[in-house]
Design an enzyme around this catalytic site. Structure first.
Site, PDB file in Angstrom:
ATOM      1  N   ASP A 135       0.741  -1.246   0.189  1.00 32.04           N
ATOM      2  CA  ASP A 135      -0.517  -0.288  -0.365  1.00 32.04           C
ATOM      3  C   ASP A 135       0.820   0.870  -0.012  1.00 32.04           C
ATOM      4  OD1 ASP A 135      -2.287   1.687   0.219  1.00 32.04           O
ATOM      5  OD2 ASP A 135      -2.157   1.796   2.113  1.00 32.04           O
ATOM      6  N   LYS A 299      -8.122  13.291  15.323  1.00 28.76           N
ATOM      7  CA  LYS A 299      -8.857  14.434  15.122  1.00 28.76           C
ATOM      8  C   LYS A 299      -9.992  14.387  13.824  1.00 28.76           C
ATOM      9  CE  LYS A 299      -6.661  18.094  12.822  1.00 28.76           C
ATOM     10  NZ  LYS A 299      -6.599  19.358  12.865  1.00 28.76           N
TER      11      LYS A 299
END
Length: 381
Positions: A135, A299
Site C-alpha cells: 500500500d 482528530k
C-alpha cells in the site's frame, strides 16, 4: 536442479500454506502505460497526496531493486458482513469504518505474510534478493496485481478477482529471481457503469479514472476542515467509503472469513458517535489503534463524528457539542461543532453559537459560526 516453473510452483504452494488467498507472478519490466496515466493524473491534480511523488519510482521496479526480474503479487480476502451489527438509532447514533479497516491493520498482516514468503525464497534460493511493500510502497499495488493476473482493474479503480470480488488486500514483492509470468485477466466490467453513476461525490470521473480529492475515502482522512459541499455526502462514515464496491455486481454475495485477524469487532467498526467526541488519546489508541482507520489519529475521526451527528440531526448530542465549541483547542473541531449546531437549530445551540462568536479568534471558525447562525432563524428553532 529445479526449473523456474518448479520453483514457481513451490512458492505458490508455500504461499497457500501460510494463508495467502491468491498469488500471481509478473514481469518487473517498466509500467509504461501506468506512467503515462500517472502523469495525466498529476496534470489534472487528481492525486490524493498520499502517493509516492516520484513517478519513475512508481513505474520502474529496477529503481527499487537492482536486477529486478519478477514481481510476486499477493491477495488476501476480507469479510464484508458484520455479524450482530449494532443498530444506529435515535439517541444512540453510530458511525462506521469501511470494510478495509475491519480487524487488524492489513498492512501488518500482509507484511507478515510477505516476510514469511521472502524467508522461504531466500532459504530455497540463497542469494535471491527481494523487496516487499504494501500500500504505502512505491509501486502501484493495483497495476502489479493486474499484470500478475490476480484480477482485472475495475471501473471503480479496484482490482476485481473472480473468486473474492474486489474485497481483497494487495501486496507485492520484487525479486531478482526469474519466475514464469501469469496471464492478465480480461476486463469483465463490460458496459456496467454502476460504480461511476452511484459514486456519492462524482469522484469517479469515468471508468478507471478517479479524482482522489473528491473521494470520500480520501476526505475522511484529511485533517483540515471538510469542504461544505461534501459534508452531507459523508453521512455517518468515519473512515473510508464502500459505495463503489457495494454497488458492483461482481461483489454480490461476496463474504469471506478466511483470516481471523480481519474479523471485525462491532463496537469498534460501528462505534457510538457521541463518546468519540470526548475520547482521550490513550482511550482512542487502546480501542482503535490496531485498525487501519486509526492511522491519521483521532482528530479526523472526531471531525467526521461531528459531521455525522449534524447530518442525522441528533439533538441529544448538543450539550457535548456545545462544550467542544466553547472549549476545544482545535479550530477544525470547533468549526465542525458550529456546522453541526447549525444543522439542528435549538435555543441552546443558538445561544452557544452567539457566545462563541463573541470569543472566537480563528477566522475560519468565525465563518462557520456565521453560516450556522444564518441557518438558525427563529422559525427553525
Amino acid at each position: 536442479m529445479r526449473t523456474a516453473q518448479e520453483l514457481k510452483e513451490e512458492i505458490q504452494a508455500f504461499a497457500e500454506s501460510i494463508g495467502i488467498d491468491k498469488v500471481g507472478f509478473a514481469s518487473a519490466s517498466p509500467f509504461v502505460t501506468l506512467k503515462a496515466r500517472l502523469k495525466e493524473q498529476q496534470r489534472l491534480n487528481y492525486q490524493s497526496g498520499f502517493e509516492e511523488d516520484d513517478i519513475d519510482k512508481r513505474t520502474h521496479p529496477e529503481l527499487l531493486l537492482t536486477e529486478a526480474t519478477t514481481i510476486i503479487s499477493i491477495a488476501l480476502a476480507y469479510p464484508t458482513k458484520l455479524p450482530e451489527a449494532p443498530k444506529n438509532r435515535p439517541g444512540a447514533r453510530r458511525g462506521q469504518f469501511c470494510r478495509a479497516s475491519w480487524g487488524k491493520d492489513y498492512h501488518d498482516v500482509l507484511r507478515d505474510k510477505l516476510n514469511q514468503l521472502e524467508a522461504f525464497i531466500q532459504e530455497t534460493v540463497p542469494g535471491a534478493e527481494c523487496k516487499s511493500m504494501v500500500d504505502t510502497g512505491e509501486l502501484s499495488d493495483r497495476a502489479v496485481a493486474e499484470r500478475a493476473g490476480i484480477g482485472w482493474s475495475g471501473k471503480n479503480c479496484a482490482i476485481i478477482t473472480p473468486e473474492f470480488g474486489s474485497y481483497v488486500y494487495l501486496g507485492e514483492m520484487i525479486t531478482t529471481l526469474y519466475l514464469p509470468e501469469d496471464t492478465p485477466l480480461i476486463d469483465q466490467c463490460g458496459t456496467c457503469n454502476r460504480c461511476v453513476d452511484l459514486c456519492p461525490t462524482d469522484a469517479l470521473i469515468q471508468g478507471g479514472q478517479l479524482d482522489a480529492k473528491k473521494c470520500i475515502a480520501y476526505l475522511t482522512q484529511t485533517k483540515e476542515a471538510l469542504p461544505e459541499r461534501y459534508r452531507h455526502k459523508l453521512g455517518n462514515r468515519l473512515y473510508g467509503c464502500d459505495t463503489c464496491q457495494q454497488v458492483c455486481p461482481e461483489n454480490k454475495g461476496v463474504d469471506f472469513h478466511n483470516h481471523p485477524e480481519f474479523e471485525p469487532e462491532p463496537e469498534v467498526v460501528k462505534p457510538l458517535l457521541e463518546p468519540l467526541l470526548t475520547i482521550s488519546n490513550r482511550e482512542f489508541k487502546e480501542k482503535f489503534g490496531y485498525i487501519a482507520g486509526s492511522w491519521r489519529g483521532k482528530k479526523p475521526i472526531q471531525r467526521n463524528a461531528l459531521i455525522a451527528l449534524g447530518h442525522m440531526k441528533e439533538k441529544s448530542s448538543i450539550p457535548t457539542i456545545v462544550q467542544l465549541l466553547c472549549n476545544d483547542p482545535r479550530p477544525v473541531i470547533r468549526g465542525a461543532c458550529a456546522w453541526a449546531l447549525g444543522e439542528m437549530p435549538t435555543q441552546e445551540g443558538v445561544e452557544a453559537l452567539h457566545h462563541a462568536d463573541s470569543r472566537e479568534k480563528d477566522e475560519e471558525v468565525l465563518e462557520e459560526i456565521s453560516k450556522a447562525l444564518d441557518k438558525t432563524s427563529p422559525e427553525r428553532v
